[in-house]
Design an enzyme around this catalytic site. Sequence first.
Site, mmCIF file in Angstrom:
data_model
loop_
_atom_site.group_PDB
_atom_site.id
_atom_site.type_symbol
_atom_site.label_atom_id
_atom_site.label_comp_id
_atom_site.label_asym_id
_atom_site.label_seq_id
_atom_site.Cartn_x
_atom_site.Cartn_y
_atom_site.Cartn_z
ATOM 1 N N LYS A 1 -12.964 13.234 -85.988
ATOM 2 C CA LYS A 1 -11.854 13.583 -86.889
ATOM 3 C C LYS A 1 -11.495 12.332 -87.675
ATOM 4 O O LYS A 1 -10.804 11.440 -87.196
ATOM 5 C CB LYS A 1 -10.641 14.073 -86.085
ATOM 6 C CG LYS A 1 -9.901 15.168 -86.747
ATOM 7 C CD LYS A 1 -8.719 14.916 -87.639
ATOM 8 C CE LYS A 1 -7.779 13.808 -87.655
ATOM 9 N NZ LYS A 1 -7.500 13.337 -89.042
ATOM 10 N N GLU B 1 3.974 -4.674 -87.768
ATOM 11 C CA GLU B 1 2.698 -4.668 -88.485
ATOM 12 C C GLU B 1 2.948 -4.120 -89.892
ATOM 13 O O GLU B 1 3.356 -2.964 -90.054
ATOM 14 C CB GLU B 1 1.688 -3.786 -87.743
ATOM 15 C CG GLU B 1 0.312 -3.847 -88.382
ATOM 16 C CD GLU B 1 -0.695 -2.922 -87.702
ATOM 17 O OE1 GLU B 1 -0.355 -1.764 -87.432
ATOM 18 O OE2 GLU B 1 -1.841 -3.374 -87.480
ATOM 19 N N GLU C 1 -7.776 1.691 -79.794
ATOM 20 C CA GLU C 1 -7.800 0.449 -80.585
ATOM 21 C C GLU C 1 -6.627 0.540 -81.538
ATOM 22 O O GLU C 1 -6.638 1.370 -82.457
ATOM 23 C CB GLU C 1 -9.106 0.361 -81.385
ATOM 24 C CG GLU C 1 -10.341 0.117 -80.546
ATOM 25 C CD GLU C 1 -10.378 -1.266 -79.944
ATOM 26 O OE1 GLU C 1 -9.676 -2.175 -80.427
ATOM 27 O OE2 GLU C 1 -11.107 -1.439 -78.956
ATOM 28 N N CYS D 1 -6.635 -4.472 -88.762
ATOM 29 C CA CYS D 1 -5.914 -4.586 -87.488
ATOM 30 C C CYS D 1 -5.831 -6.044 -87.053
ATOM 31 O O CYS D 1 -4.862 -6.448 -86.439
ATOM 32 C CB CYS D 1 -6.603 -3.740 -86.435
ATOM 33 S SG CYS D 1 -8.361 -4.115 -86.303
HETATM 34 P P1 NAD Z 1 -2.903 6.725 -87.729
HETATM 35 O O1 NAD Z 1 -2.557 6.509 -86.307
HETATM 36 O O2 NAD Z 1 -1.869 7.260 -88.638
HETATM 37 O O3 NAD Z 1 -4.148 7.716 -87.862
HETATM 38 C C1 NAD Z 1 -5.403 7.470 -87.251
HETATM 39 C C2 NAD Z 1 -6.106 8.792 -87.018
HETATM 40 O O4 NAD Z 1 -5.369 9.549 -86.057
HETATM 41 C C3 NAD Z 1 -6.218 9.675 -88.265
HETATM 42 O O5 NAD Z 1 -7.462 10.338 -88.245
HETATM 43 C C4 NAD Z 1 -5.072 10.653 -88.062
HETATM 44 O O6 NAD Z 1 -5.263 11.872 -88.758
HETATM 45 C C5 NAD Z 1 -5.116 10.859 -86.555
HETATM 46 N N1 NAD Z 1 -3.879 11.320 -85.937
HETATM 47 C C6 NAD Z 1 -2.598 11.138 -86.355
HETATM 48 N N2 NAD Z 1 -1.739 11.710 -85.495
HETATM 49 C C7 NAD Z 1 -2.480 12.254 -84.487
HETATM 50 C C8 NAD Z 1 -2.174 12.969 -83.294
HETATM 51 N N3 NAD Z 1 -0.913 13.242 -82.930
HETATM 52 N N4 NAD Z 1 -3.189 13.368 -82.496
HETATM 53 C C9 NAD Z 1 -4.469 13.083 -82.824
HETATM 54 N N5 NAD Z 1 -4.830 12.435 -83.950
HETATM 55 C C10 NAD Z 1 -3.841 12.007 -84.773
HETATM 56 O O7 NAD Z 1 -3.465 5.315 -88.238
HETATM 57 P P2 NAD Z 1 -3.899 4.914 -89.731
HETATM 58 O O8 NAD Z 1 -2.657 4.750 -90.538
HETATM 59 O O9 NAD Z 1 -4.973 5.818 -90.188
HETATM 60 O O10 NAD Z 1 -4.584 3.486 -89.469
HETATM 61 C C11 NAD Z 1 -3.896 2.273 -89.499
HETATM 62 C C12 NAD Z 1 -3.633 1.744 -88.099
HETATM 63 O O11 NAD Z 1 -4.866 1.606 -87.403
HETATM 64 C C13 NAD Z 1 -3.006 0.365 -88.075
HETATM 65 O O12 NAD Z 1 -1.971 0.344 -87.132
HETATM 66 C C14 NAD Z 1 -4.143 -0.546 -87.625
HETATM 67 O O13 NAD Z 1 -3.754 -1.731 -86.994
HETATM 68 C C15 NAD Z 1 -4.891 0.360 -86.716
HETATM 69 N N6 NAD Z 1 -6.284 -0.120 -86.569
HETATM 70 C C16 NAD Z 1 -6.663 -0.701 -85.383
HETATM 71 C C17 NAD Z 1 -7.963 -1.212 -85.217
HETATM 72 C C18 NAD Z 1 -8.400 -1.872 -83.926
HETATM 73 O O14 NAD Z 1 -9.605 -2.038 -83.731
HETATM 74 N N7 NAD Z 1 -7.498 -2.269 -83.042
HETATM 75 C C19 NAD Z 1 -8.861 -1.114 -86.276
HETATM 76 C C20 NAD Z 1 -8.431 -0.531 -87.482
HETATM 77 C C21 NAD Z 1 -7.139 -0.023 -87.604
#
Ligand code: NAD
Length: 482
Positions: free
Chosen positions: A177, A385, A252, A287
């Site tokens: 997804k 963040e 992550e 991240c």
């Molecule tokens: P997000 O959490 O909003 O979304 C990530 C994914 O989760 C998307 O596909 C979204 O549709 C899905 N999602 C959202 N709510 C959900 C739920 N309740 N159940 C299941 N899936 C759900 O994150 P984002 O805004 O897309 O990404 C940015 C974040 O990702 C930042 O906080 C960043 O630090 C983090 N990030 C971490 C790493 C790492 O390796 N630690 C790498 C890249 C990004």
Amino acid sequence: MTSSPTGLFIDGERVEPSTGRYFSTTNPATEGSIAEVALGDSRDIERAVAAARRAFDKGSWPGLSPTARRDILLRMASLLEERTEEFAVLETTDTGKPIAHTRSRDLPFAVELLRYYAGWADKIHGTTLPLDQAGLGYTLREPVGVVAAITPWNSPLVLSLMKIAPALAAGNVVVHKPASWTPLTAYRFAELALEAGLPPGALNVVTGPGSTAGSALVAHAQVDKVSFTGETTTGKQIMCDGAGSMKRVSLELGGKSPNIVFADAADLDTAAGFAARGFCTNQGQICWAGSRLFVEEAVHARFVDKLVERVRADWRIGDPMHASTSMGPVISGTHRDRVEEFIEEGRKEGADMVLGGKRPDMRGFFVQPTVFDNASNRMKIAREEIFGPVLTVIPFTDVDDLVAQANDTCYGLVAGLWTTDITRAHRLARVLRAGSIWINTYGPQGAAVPFGGVKQSGLGRELGQEVLQLYTETKSVWVNLG
Ligand code: NAD
């Protein structure tokens, strides 16, 4: 606009979403539409999980020999390498990330991930165990089963392959997804994988909102494991939603990482270049951003001057499709508003804005690289963040106090430090609470090196051999030889 609507990818085919509805995605550099993307919901998750379950239970993927799985992963790598330009353009159009970056860093790394994990496919094995009584004891390393890969928008292809490549190498099947804003490379990669010989159903893609499609996937009883990358708040929700069926969950998540410059750093110019890269790469939407820069007081003023100079020289805003552009837009108008609110907050809290802070007068969701100096670790710009090109500089004098401040955060993804004092470097590597420590560098990546966070930056490690633990179960076998 791309030519055709992008349906879901289930059981090796493009299919219409059950809702019959599509949503538009936006090019963040032009604010124009890119594609019509299928609005999947829980019914599509049902179909995708059923297809994955069949592929797993009937053994069309896990039943192949390890070397056959290896060869298919290697073919995926070669096809992706041949199509670097196509994927780089898709990724840049979707994310706004400069094409120079997607071409020279993301695509080669994506290919490398496939090759690296192809190499592991025939090297995952159990052990024989010494027993007290007459018998034979050994372990098997078996795939977990159906893996839900849920990924964010900031580096869609690379972050997806960090899950898909090791999951497939270990014999699992995947329902992916991707983030709604950036689904294009996920579809194309699923098609490419089929072309490389991956059996239908072994990799399925369902697009749709996290709150419906994503949560249905996490809660699904036939999904064995969730591998998630995204925000810390979403990660917490996923832990709760997966608990009902005792899912294996790896996360992550976000970061607010310290990058620490000591006065004895070998070369302040180099350190300044990396400090700039640490908050400007991908417009700060990384991240591992080094968004809290701690600088020893003795070199603080000089270092900040160098840093500002480097940002001005190296990080130019422009059309991400131009090869010379180093900074594109942030992902959306909503996200730009959020980043600008943090900038406003930094001003109000009294940090000195020494660079940026204004909205560039151009189309697209651009944000100027912005540096706040003389900040404190208590300020909101040092605690939350921002996920944008905003740097918070905090001067320090005492090392113990520095360590306390660097660790005073709910996150623990990475920490960088610049010093020629080898003893201090290794001491700090032990006391800084983070999943990775970068000494005299910032932001290196390697398929073989585990990556992940402590505290609220995550659970489990991706990359390297270590991630294979997440995608296998150990089974113990006893044979009575008495
Ligand atoms: P997000 O959490 O909003 O979304 C990530 C994914 O989760 C998307 O596909 C979204 O549709 C899905 N999602 C959202 N709510 C959900 C739920 N309740 N159940 C299941 N899936 C759900 O994150 P984002 O805004 O897309 O990404 C940015 C974040 O990702 C930042 O906080 C960043 O630090 C983090 N990030 C971490 C790493 C790492 O390796 N630690 C790498 C890249 C990004």
